[in-house]
Design a protein around this motif. Structure first.
Motif, PDB file in Angstrom:
ATOM      1  N   VAL A   1      59.559 -29.148 -20.527  1.00  0.00           N
ATOM      2  CA  VAL A   1      60.251 -29.294 -21.895  1.00  0.00           C
ATOM      3  C   VAL A   1      60.752 -30.888 -21.756  1.00  0.00           C
ATOM      4  N   GLY A   2      60.507 -31.661 -22.629  1.00  0.00           N
ATOM      5  CA  GLY A   2      60.685 -33.160 -22.692  1.00  0.00           C
ATOM      6  C   GLY A   2      62.079 -33.137 -23.134  1.00  0.00           C
ATOM      7  N   TYR A   3      62.733 -34.204 -22.311  1.00  0.00           N
ATOM      8  CA  TYR A   3      64.279 -34.636 -22.604  1.00  0.00           C
ATOM      9  C   TYR A   3      65.285 -33.497 -22.786  1.00  0.00           C
ATOM     10  N   ALA A   4      65.084 -32.610 -22.120  1.00  0.00           N
ATOM     11  CA  ALA A   4      65.954 -31.349 -22.385  1.00  0.00           C
ATOM     12  C   ALA A   4      67.407 -31.668 -22.046  1.00  0.00           C
ATOM     13  N   SER A   5      67.757 -32.552 -20.946  1.00  0.00           N
ATOM     14  CA  SER A   5      68.938 -32.917 -20.645  1.00  0.00           C
ATOM     15  C   SER A   5      69.659 -33.638 -21.627  1.00  0.00           C
ATOM     16  N   GLU A   6      69.179 -34.528 -22.514  1.00  0.00           N
ATOM     17  CA  GLU A   6      69.703 -35.331 -23.569  1.00  0.00           C
ATOM     18  C   GLU A   6      69.888 -34.789 -24.804  1.00  0.00           C
ATOM     19  N   VAL A   7      69.510 -33.348 -24.989  1.00  0.00           N
ATOM     20  CA  VAL A   7      69.670 -32.957 -26.575  1.00  0.00           C
ATOM     21  C   VAL A   7      70.816 -31.908 -26.675  1.00  0.00           C
ATOM     22  N   ASP A   8      71.045 -31.463 -27.676  1.00  0.00           N
ATOM     23  CA  ASP A   8      72.103 -30.590 -27.883  1.00  0.00           C
ATOM     24  C   ASP A   8      71.452 -29.135 -28.174  1.00  0.00           C
ATOM     25  N   HIS A   9      70.246 -29.164 -28.778  1.00  0.00           N
ATOM     26  CA  HIS A   9      69.646 -27.696 -28.846  1.00  0.00           C
ATOM     27  C   HIS A   9      68.229 -27.595 -28.382  1.00  0.00           C
ATOM     28  N   LEU A  10      67.852 -26.355 -28.369  1.00  0.00           N
ATOM     29  CA  LEU A  10      66.621 -26.100 -27.948  1.00  0.00           C
ATOM     30  C   LEU A  10      65.812 -25.132 -28.866  1.00  0.00           C
ATOM     31  N   VAL A  11      64.674 -25.332 -29.331  1.00  0.00           N
ATOM     32  CA  VAL A  11      63.912 -24.409 -30.245  1.00  0.00           C
ATOM     33  C   VAL A  11      62.961 -23.819 -29.185  1.00  0.00           C
ATOM     34  N   VAL A  12      63.316 -22.509 -28.824  1.00  0.00           N
ATOM     35  CA  VAL A  12      62.275 -21.708 -27.979  1.00  0.00           C
ATOM     36  C   VAL A  12      61.595 -20.704 -28.893  1.00  0.00           C
ATOM     37  N   ALA A  13      60.107 -21.020 -28.565  1.00  0.00           N
ATOM     38  CA  ALA A  13      58.957 -20.231 -29.308  1.00  0.00           C
ATOM     39  C   ALA A  13      58.474 -19.174 -28.366  1.00  0.00           C
TER      40      ALA A  13
ATOM     41  N   HIS B   1      75.087 -24.246 -23.491  1.00  0.00           N
ATOM     42  CA  HIS B   1      75.428 -22.853 -23.076  1.00  0.00           C
ATOM     43  C   HIS B   1      75.545 -22.459 -21.875  1.00  0.00           C
ATOM     44  N   PRO B   2      76.371 -21.937 -21.105  1.00  0.00           N
ATOM     45  CA  PRO B   2      76.315 -21.657 -19.692  1.00  0.00           C
ATOM     46  C   PRO B   2      75.106 -20.754 -19.430  1.00  0.00           C
ATOM     47  N   SER B   3      74.550 -19.996 -20.089  1.00  0.00           N
ATOM     48  CA  SER B   3      73.408 -19.364 -19.804  1.00  0.00           C
ATOM     49  C   SER B   3      71.871 -19.889 -19.736  1.00  0.00           C
ATOM     50  N   VAL B   4      72.086 -21.185 -19.975  1.00  0.00           N
ATOM     51  CA  VAL B   4      70.793 -22.160 -20.074  1.00  0.00           C
ATOM     52  C   VAL B   4      70.901 -22.943 -18.830  1.00  0.00           C
ATOM     53  N   THR B   5      69.995 -22.935 -18.267  1.00  0.00           N
ATOM     54  CA  THR B   5      69.858 -23.664 -16.709  1.00  0.00           C
ATOM     55  C   THR B   5      68.557 -24.573 -16.783  1.00  0.00           C
ATOM     56  N   LEU B   6      68.717 -25.856 -16.274  1.00  0.00           N
ATOM     57  CA  LEU B   6      67.642 -26.891 -16.198  1.00  0.00           C
ATOM     58  C   LEU B   6      67.329 -26.919 -14.810  1.00  0.00           C
ATOM     59  N   ARG B   7      65.953 -27.543 -14.626  1.00  0.00           N
ATOM     60  CA  ARG B   7      65.523 -28.046 -13.364  1.00  0.00           C
ATOM     61  C   ARG B   7      64.311 -28.978 -13.711  1.00  0.00           C
ATOM     62  N   ARG B   8      64.657 -30.123 -13.137  1.00  0.00           N
ATOM     63  CA  ARG B   8      63.552 -31.268 -13.477  1.00  0.00           C
ATOM     64  C   ARG B   8      62.419 -31.105 -12.683  1.00  0.00           C
ATOM     65  N   HIS B   9      61.186 -31.287 -13.353  1.00  0.00           N
ATOM     66  CA  HIS B   9      59.936 -31.255 -12.787  1.00  0.00           C
ATOM     67  C   HIS B   9      59.639 -32.560 -12.220  1.00  0.00           C
ATOM     68  N   GLN B  10      58.959 -32.976 -11.135  1.00  0.00           N
ATOM     69  CA  GLN B  10      58.474 -34.093 -10.842  1.00  0.00           C
ATOM     70  C   GLN B  10      56.999 -34.694 -11.294  1.00  0.00           C
ATOM     71  N   GLU B  11      57.214 -35.731 -11.789  1.00  0.00           N
ATOM     72  CA  GLU B  11      55.877 -36.140 -12.496  1.00  0.00           C
ATOM     73  C   GLU B  11      55.841 -37.823 -12.432  1.00  0.00           C
ATOM     74  N   LEU B  12      54.816 -38.214 -12.435  1.00  0.00           N
ATOM     75  CA  LEU B  12      54.377 -39.406 -12.481  1.00  0.00           C
ATOM     76  C   LEU B  12      54.405 -40.423 -13.698  1.00  0.00           C
ATOM     77  N   GLY B  13      54.644 -39.745 -14.905  1.00  0.00           N
ATOM     78  CA  GLY B  13      54.495 -40.575 -15.998  1.00  0.00           C
ATOM     79  C   GLY B  13      55.353 -41.387 -16.339  1.00  0.00           C
ATOM     80  N   ARG B  14      56.479 -41.484 -15.762  1.00  0.00           N
ATOM     81  CA  ARG B  14      57.733 -42.171 -16.001  1.00  0.00           C
ATOM     82  C   ARG B  14      58.514 -41.495 -17.055  1.00  0.00           C
TER      83      ARG B  14
END
Length: 406
Positions: A194-206, A222-235
């Motif tokens: 999911v791109g730039y999830a830490s910088e947004v206010d809402h998520l559209v989940v399909a 919302h406290p029920s939403v947790t994020l974990r960053r992927h390691q990627e080389l695309g800057r």
């Protein structure tokens, strides 16, 4: 000597560019705009159009390109602030309100206008949630939720959470558990990349729930939403998102709506990739003009000149195909086939052009200080964002057969 990395700009010219970006970010008097809902952006709001292009002109585009960069070593201290300034400048210039009707303070932009805007973003290699936010605005226009629509158009960024795993196609979202409860209910789902999830206010989940495709809007904070960053080389910045009994703010549609959303997002992503390809090609041509060998610019050698000419023709072809797909959507026709075709073409083009730009630059093109390697790194990721070329062609094949047999 190792190449130095450029983050926040330095120098007198770069300070001037930073001042200009700050002036775009600060509130200013609203410009008058015509109310014709049929006029394209360039005709409807010429002054705003000029300012929007000014954000990505020859002086600021390289700056924005580096402002959006996420480093492999970790976040820089001023990175979030810089990206927030770019986002606020885009919001103030009306980028998030392109699809709104003129009567609601928007631009009444056509699909072709959106593709053109995406191309400008790609040319500057501007990373961020704008394209996902534009997709969310299209979804919100259907139910007519004015409160949420105003919030998103006012600068509340949105990210699309679609893939359950890396091999899945965005047109076939992963499983999602829906629990009926207070309000619109709750969802439980896990999505990756999911791109730039830490910088947004809402998520559209399909996701697919009980055999049906459903699209939900939830709050990222919302406290029920947790994020974990992927390691990627695309800057860039990709996240794994987990929603555990997360309250739904609004339901945005089902399978039919999602098919239209995917087609529109693919057209805009194709436009972004065409802009990225054009930027990489411009870098290659500029280097071939500057770099001299045997007493003349290397661009005069036929092998290199013919190769660059071929890439110019392919880039123009991809641009025309993408514009044609957008024009088809503006006519109200089924544009799923052309959306898949133009994105597959643009994705192949981006990888070829950025690889050629690296070859033209030689060893210097692979250093961190070169924008050529940055274009290449982003092309590898962006080309797969809405499906691999193989997936796109597999989806296009039955649509093409149906079209030929009709």
């Amino acid at each position: 000597m190792p190449a130095t990395r450029r983050h926040w700009p330095t120098g007198s010219s770069n300070r001037r560019a930073g001042t200009r970006l700050g002036s775009l970010w600060r509130p200013a008097r609203r410009r008058s705009c015509c109310t014709s809902s049929q006029a394209p952006v360039s005709a409807c709001c010429p002054e705003e159009r000029v300012v929007f292009e000014d954000l990505f002109d020859a002086e600021l585009a390289p700056m924005v390109r580096r402002m959006a960069e996420r480093t492999r070593e970790g976040e820089t201290a001023d990175g979030p602030q810089i990206r927030a300034m770019v986002w606020q400048a885009l919001v103030r210039l009306g980028a998030t309100r392109l699809r709104l009707p003129a009567a609601s303070g928007g631009r009444s932009a056509s699909q072709e206008d959106l593709v053109s805007a995406a191309e400008e973003l790609g040319a500057a290699l501007c990373q961020g949630p704008l394209l996902d936010t534009l997709t969310a605005v299209e979804l919100l226009l259907a139910p007519g939720d004015d409160r949420l629509l105003d919030e998103v158009c006012g600068g509340a960024g949105v990210a699309l959470a679609v893939r359950a795993d890396g091999a899945a196609s965005p047109s076939e979202p992963g499983e999602m558990v829906v629990a009926e409860g207070s309000g619109a209910g709750e969802i439980t789902a896990e999505r990756c990349f999911v791109g730039y999830a830490s910088e947004v206010d809402h998520l559209v989940v399909a996701g697919r729930a009980a055999g049906d495709t459903r699209v939900a809007l939830v709050s990222r904070a919302h406290p029920s939403v947790t994020l974990r960053r992927h390691q990627e080389l695309g800057r860039g910045e990709l996240w794994r998102v987990r929603c555990q009994a997360t309250p739904v703010l609004a339901w945005l549609g089902g399978a039919d709506e999602w098919a239209g959303v995917v087609a529109g997002a693919r057209r805009r992503q194709a436009g972004y990739l065409v802009g990225l390809s054009q930027s990489a090609l411009d870098l290659a041509v500029a280097h071939a003009t500057r770099r001299r060998q045997f007493g003349q610019p290397i661009g005069r050698f036929q092998s290199l000149a013919f190769r660059l000419s071929e890439l110019v023709a392919r880039t123009d072809a991809a641009r025309l195909l993408t514009r044609a797909a957008a024009a088809q959507a503006d006519r109200g026709e089924d544009a799923r086939l052309t959306a898949a075709q133009c994105l597959a073409t643009a994705a192949d083009l981006a990888r070829v052009v950025t690889a050629a730009a690296l070859q033209v630059h030689g060893a210097v093109g692979m250093t961190d200080d070169s924008d050529a390697q940055l274009c290449y790194c982003r092309a590898v990721i962006e080309a797969l964002w809405w499906g691999t070329p193989t997936q796109l062609r597999a989806e296009a094949a039955p649509l093409l057969r149906a079209q030929l047999s009709a």
